[in-house]
Motif scaffolding. Structure first.
Motif, PDB file in Angstrom:
ATOM      1  N   ILE A 223     -25.688   4.466 -29.762  1.00 40.42           N
ATOM      2  CA  ILE A 223     -26.700   4.631 -28.714  1.00 40.42           C
ATOM      3  C   ILE A 223     -26.232   3.909 -27.457  1.00 40.42           C
ATOM      4  CG2 ILE A 223     -29.113   4.346 -28.092  1.00 40.42           C
ATOM      5  CD1 ILE A 223     -29.792   4.120 -31.025  1.00 40.42           C
ATOM      6  N   GLU A 224     -26.205   4.642 -26.345  1.00 39.77           N
ATOM      7  CA  GLU A 224     -25.841   4.068 -25.054  1.00 39.77           C
ATOM      8  C   GLU A 224     -26.938   3.114 -24.570  1.00 39.77           C
ATOM      9  OE1 GLU A 224     -23.296   5.118 -22.595  1.00 39.77           O
ATOM     10  OE2 GLU A 224     -22.194   5.928 -24.302  1.00 39.77           O
ATOM     11  N   ASP A 225     -26.601   2.240 -23.635  1.00 41.82           N
ATOM     12  CA  ASP A 225     -27.622   1.423 -22.989  1.00 41.82           C
ATOM     13  C   ASP A 225     -28.632   2.331 -22.276  1.00 41.82           C
ATOM     14  OD1 ASP A 225     -26.448  -0.894 -23.824  1.00 41.82           O
ATOM     15  OD2 ASP A 225     -25.338  -1.230 -21.958  1.00 41.82           O
ATOM     16  N   SER A 226     -29.877   1.909 -22.252  1.00 39.87           N
ATOM     17  CA  SER A 226     -30.912   2.701 -21.616  1.00 39.87           C
ATOM     18  C   SER A 226     -30.657   2.822 -20.116  1.00 39.87           C
ATOM     19  CB  SER A 226     -32.285   2.075 -21.847  1.00 39.87           C
ATOM     20  OG  SER A 226     -32.532   1.941 -23.225  1.00 39.87           O
ATOM     21  N   ARG A 227     -30.896   3.992 -19.596  1.00 42.69           N
ATOM     22  CA  ARG A 227     -30.706   4.259 -18.174  1.00 42.69           C
ATOM     23  C   ARG A 227     -32.063   4.556 -17.526  1.00 42.69           C
ATOM     24  NH1 ARG A 227     -26.262   6.537 -20.835  1.00 42.69           N
ATOM     25  NH2 ARG A 227     -24.243   6.287 -19.792  1.00 42.69           N
ATOM     26  N   PRO A 228     -32.491   3.790 -16.527  1.00 41.05           N
ATOM     27  CA  PRO A 228     -33.770   4.075 -15.856  1.00 41.05           C
ATOM     28  C   PRO A 228     -33.625   5.196 -14.837  1.00 41.05           C
ATOM     29  CG  PRO A 228     -32.803   2.073 -14.972  1.00 41.05           C
ATOM     30  CD  PRO A 228     -31.891   2.515 -16.070  1.00 41.05           C
ATOM     31  N   THR A 229     -34.515   6.177 -14.896  1.00 39.98           N
ATOM     32  CA  THR A 229     -34.516   7.271 -13.923  1.00 39.98           C
ATOM     33  C   THR A 229     -35.416   6.978 -12.735  1.00 39.98           C
ATOM     34  OG1 THR A 229     -36.412   8.413 -14.920  1.00 39.98           O
ATOM     35  CG2 THR A 229     -34.235   8.900 -15.844  1.00 39.98           C
ATOM     36  N   HIS A 230     -36.242   5.910 -12.864  1.00 36.46           N
ATOM     37  CA  HIS A 230     -37.253   5.589 -11.853  1.00 36.46           C
ATOM     38  C   HIS A 230     -38.193   6.775 -11.633  1.00 36.46           C
ATOM     39  CE1 HIS A 230     -34.990   1.949 -11.201  1.00 36.46           C
ATOM     40  NE2 HIS A 230     -33.909   2.655 -10.920  1.00 36.46           N
ATOM     41  N   GLU A 231     -38.379   7.569 -12.689  1.00 39.23           N
ATOM     42  CA  GLU A 231     -39.280   8.721 -12.692  1.00 39.23           C
ATOM     43  C   GLU A 231     -38.852   9.794 -11.695  1.00 39.23           C
ATOM     44  OE1 GLU A 231     -42.064   8.731 -14.901  1.00 39.23           O
ATOM     45  OE2 GLU A 231     -41.144   6.912 -15.656  1.00 39.23           O
ATOM     46  N   GLU A 232     -37.555   9.812 -11.303  1.00 35.87           N
ATOM     47  CA  GLU A 232     -37.069  10.760 -10.303  1.00 35.87           C
ATOM     48  C   GLU A 232     -36.139  11.793 -10.945  1.00 35.87           C
ATOM     49  OE1 GLU A 232     -37.906  11.142  -7.284  1.00 35.87           O
ATOM     50  OE2 GLU A 232     -39.168   9.350  -7.064  1.00 35.87           O
ATOM     51  N   PRO A 233     -36.471  13.085 -10.874  1.00 37.83           N
ATOM     52  CA  PRO A 233     -35.625  14.134 -11.453  1.00 37.83           C
ATOM     53  C   PRO A 233     -34.202  14.147 -10.891  1.00 37.83           C
ATOM     54  CG  PRO A 233     -37.793  15.012 -10.944  1.00 37.83           C
ATOM     55  CD  PRO A 233     -37.743  13.637 -10.354  1.00 37.83           C
ATOM     56  N   ASN A 234     -34.052  13.903  -9.593  1.00 36.98           N
ATOM     57  CA  ASN A 234     -32.718  13.923  -8.997  1.00 36.98           C
ATOM     58  C   ASN A 234     -31.845  12.807  -9.556  1.00 36.98           C
ATOM     59  OD1 ASN A 234     -33.250  16.160  -7.409  1.00 36.98           O
ATOM     60  ND2 ASN A 234     -33.906  14.952  -5.640  1.00 36.98           N
ATOM     61  N   GLU A 235     -32.457  11.650  -9.824  1.00 37.41           N
ATOM     62  CA  GLU A 235     -31.704  10.544 -10.409  1.00 37.41           C
ATOM     63  C   GLU A 235     -31.312  10.874 -11.839  1.00 37.41           C
ATOM     64  OE1 GLU A 235     -29.951   6.663 -10.497  1.00 37.41           O
ATOM     65  OE2 GLU A 235     -30.454   8.134  -8.965  1.00 37.41           O
ATOM     66  N   ALA A 236     -32.215  11.489 -12.592  1.00 37.34           N
ATOM     67  CA  ALA A 236     -31.892  11.910 -13.961  1.00 37.34           C
ATOM     68  C   ALA A 236     -30.770  12.932 -13.952  1.00 37.34           C
ATOM     69  CB  ALA A 236     -33.135  12.476 -14.632  1.00 37.34           C
ATOM     70  N   TYR A 237     -30.820  13.861 -13.029  1.00 40.99           N
ATOM     71  CA  TYR A 237     -29.771  14.887 -12.907  1.00 40.99           C
ATOM     72  C   TYR A 237     -28.417  14.233 -12.653  1.00 40.99           C
ATOM     73  CZ  TYR A 237     -26.936  18.506 -10.648  1.00 40.99           C
ATOM     74  OH  TYR A 237     -25.905  19.357 -10.294  1.00 40.99           O
ATOM     75  N   ARG A 238     -28.377  13.287 -11.708  1.00 41.98           N
ATOM     76  CA  ARG A 238     -27.113  12.626 -11.371  1.00 41.98           C
ATOM     77  C   ARG A 238     -26.529  11.890 -12.571  1.00 41.98           C
ATOM     78  NH1 ARG A 238     -25.225   7.924 -10.625  1.00 41.98           N
ATOM     79  NH2 ARG A 238     -27.227   6.886 -10.926  1.00 41.98           N
ATOM     80  N   MET A 239     -27.375  11.176 -13.301  1.00 44.82           N
ATOM     81  CA  MET A 239     -26.879  10.379 -14.426  1.00 44.82           C
ATOM     82  C   MET A 239     -26.414  11.265 -15.573  1.00 44.82           C
ATOM     83  SD  MET A 239     -29.265   6.960 -14.540  1.00 44.82           S
ATOM     84  CE  MET A 239     -30.830   7.825 -14.670  1.00 44.82           C
ATOM     85  N   VAL A 240     -27.112  12.351 -15.846  1.00 42.17           N
ATOM     86  CA  VAL A 240     -26.690  13.245 -16.928  1.00 42.17           C
ATOM     87  C   VAL A 240     -25.387  13.950 -16.559  1.00 42.17           C
ATOM     88  CG1 VAL A 240     -27.302  15.282 -18.289  1.00 42.17           C
ATOM     89  CG2 VAL A 240     -29.025  13.550 -17.802  1.00 42.17           C
ATOM     90  N   LYS A 241     -25.263  14.380 -15.294  1.00 43.31           N
ATOM     91  CA  LYS A 241     -24.015  14.996 -14.836  1.00 43.31           C
ATOM     92  C   LYS A 241     -22.840  14.053 -15.035  1.00 43.31           C
ATOM     93  CE  LYS A 241     -23.056  18.090 -12.381  1.00 43.31           C
ATOM     94  NZ  LYS A 241     -22.361  19.385 -12.612  1.00 43.31           N
ATOM     95  N   GLU A 242     -23.038  12.788 -14.657  1.00 41.73           N
ATOM     96  CA  GLU A 242     -21.974  11.786 -14.808  1.00 41.73           C
ATOM     97  C   GLU A 242     -21.652  11.556 -16.284  1.00 41.73           C
ATOM     98  OE1 GLU A 242     -21.663   6.996 -14.203  1.00 41.73           O
ATOM     99  OE2 GLU A 242     -22.586   8.155 -12.573  1.00 41.73           O
ATOM    100  N   LEU A 243     -22.677  11.503 -17.123  1.00 42.79           N
ATOM    101  CA  LEU A 243     -22.486  11.298 -18.554  1.00 42.79           C
ATOM    102  C   LEU A 243     -21.713  12.458 -19.170  1.00 42.79           C
ATOM    103  CD1 LEU A 243     -23.287   9.456 -20.981  1.00 42.79           C
ATOM    104  CD2 LEU A 243     -25.288  10.911 -21.258  1.00 42.79           C
ATOM    105  N   LEU A 244     -22.049  13.670 -18.813  1.00 46.32           N
ATOM    106  CA  LEU A 244     -21.375  14.841 -19.365  1.00 46.32           C
ATOM    107  C   LEU A 244     -19.922  14.907 -18.919  1.00 46.32           C
ATOM    108  CD1 LEU A 244     -24.238  17.437 -18.839  1.00 46.32           C
ATOM    109  CD2 LEU A 244     -23.397  16.587 -21.034  1.00 46.32           C
TER     110      LEU A 244
END
Length: 344
Positions: A223-244
């Motif tokens: 399990i990776e360290d938890s990543r906060p999105t700050h409830e923002e879809p664009n931030e979630a998109y950026r982090m998932v793109k980077e992870l992939l």
């Protein structure tokens, strides 16, 4: 068709004609429960004076003004929360409940605390969804001292002065998410966890219990360290793109905060074969989640049953008003639903 008469209404409601006349005239005392029964009968038979009976009912039952501080007016999920709360308030038969729905978009503790106190100044009780923070706790204390109970909704607060908590068992929710992902993956792999903010108790507890289950039953998963999105879809998109882009063994994603639309957008941009190997579990269900489920991209959504949760929330708020400060916090735990692509 013949228009229903007072005699027809009395028969339908199993009361005397004199009782119906007293209700319509509003000149004598009639029990609130009797007025309710007559009103329901009037609605069933289409009695012409149903409006007058409803007006009498409103004058004979207790009246409450309840405030609800929700988050992010731009998110369809919170708009849905607000809609179901209003329906639950209007469905009350023993009281007249006036709901005041407020949305807070700037999620700083100071702004939420200020909005909470402003809402409490004009309401008999307030429910709030917010991160747990000392500034917000102080606002809850101040409202309690003024006789205005505050109920934590969906996510709990650490303030001892909160009157109640209404929401899911987040420990069970996290372990259920871990069970789902571990049962649907084979061999070692990596799991990413996205939360909205570390101060949301519901998210932090679900995160901890998720890791607890994996340590106990699926140690082959990392399990990776938890990543906060700050409830923002664009931030979630950026982090998932980077992870992939940097990981080739991603096998699962748990998102317990806001940003599901961003996660889905990132997953739609990768080849279908790789997408099918990633199990995605989220919490709560709005339009974006329904789309992801229908596409088969979301494995499961762990959701609050909104009608039941809203009804329990309103009931609990009224209880905190009528019972006064008891010194103990009411805990109302609502069993969450598991929604999959096959039962949506």
């Amino acid at each position: 068709m013949r228009r229903p008469t007072i005699s027809d209404l009395a028969k339908e409601a199993d009361v005397s004609i004199a009782t119906v006349n007293r209700i319509l005239g509003g000149s004598a005392s009639v029990k609130g429960t009797t007025v309710q029964r007559v009103q329901a009968a009037a609605e069933r038979i289409g009695f012409y004076g149903a409006g007058a009976i409803e007006d009498r009912l409103r004058k004979s039952v207790p009246k409450y003004r309840l405030g609800f501080l929700l988050q992010q007016s731009s998110r369809e999920l919170y708009q849905l929360f607000g809609k179901k709360i209003v329906e639950a308030c209007h469905a009350r038969r023993d009281e007249v409940v006036d709901p005041v729905i407020d949305f807070v978009d700037l999620l700083t503790p100071e702004n939420i605390a200020g909005r909470l106190k402003a809402l409490g100044a004009n309401c008999d009780a307030v429910a709030v969804i917010a991160a747990d923070h000392p500034v917000i706790a102080q606002a809850i204390r101040e409202l309690r001292e003024k006789g205005k109970p505050v109920i934590a909704y969906i996510t709990d607060q650490s303030a001892r002065e909160r009157a109640a908590y209404v929401g899911a068992d987040n420990w069970k929710m996290g372990r259920t998410a871990a069970w789902l992902i571990s049962q649907m993956t084979h061999g070692p792999g990596r799991i990413a966890v996205f939360i909205g903010n570390h101060r949301y108790q519901c998210q932090d507890v679900a995160d901890a219990s998720f890791r607890s289950y994996v340590r106990e039953h699926a140690p082959h998963l990392t399990i990776e360290d938890s990543r906060p999105t700050h409830e923002e879809p664009n931030e979630a998109y950026r982090m998932v793109k980077e992870l992939l882009a940097t990981t080739d063994d991603l096998t699962g994603i748990l998102i317990v905060g806001g940003g599901i639309s961003g996660v889905l957008r990132a997953l739609r941009e990768i080849p279908q074969e790789r997408r099918r190997s990633i199990r995605l579990v989220c919490r709560d269900i709005g339009p974006e989640t329904r789309i992801g489920l229908s596409e088969g991209m979301i494995t499961a959504a762990l959701c609050h049953p909104l009608e039941q949760t809203s009804a329990v929330l309103v009931q609990t708020m009224i209880e905190t008003i009528t019972q006064g400060a008891s010194g103990s916090t009411i805990q109302r735990t609502i069993a969450f639903e598991i929604v999959t692509p096959e039962n949506i």
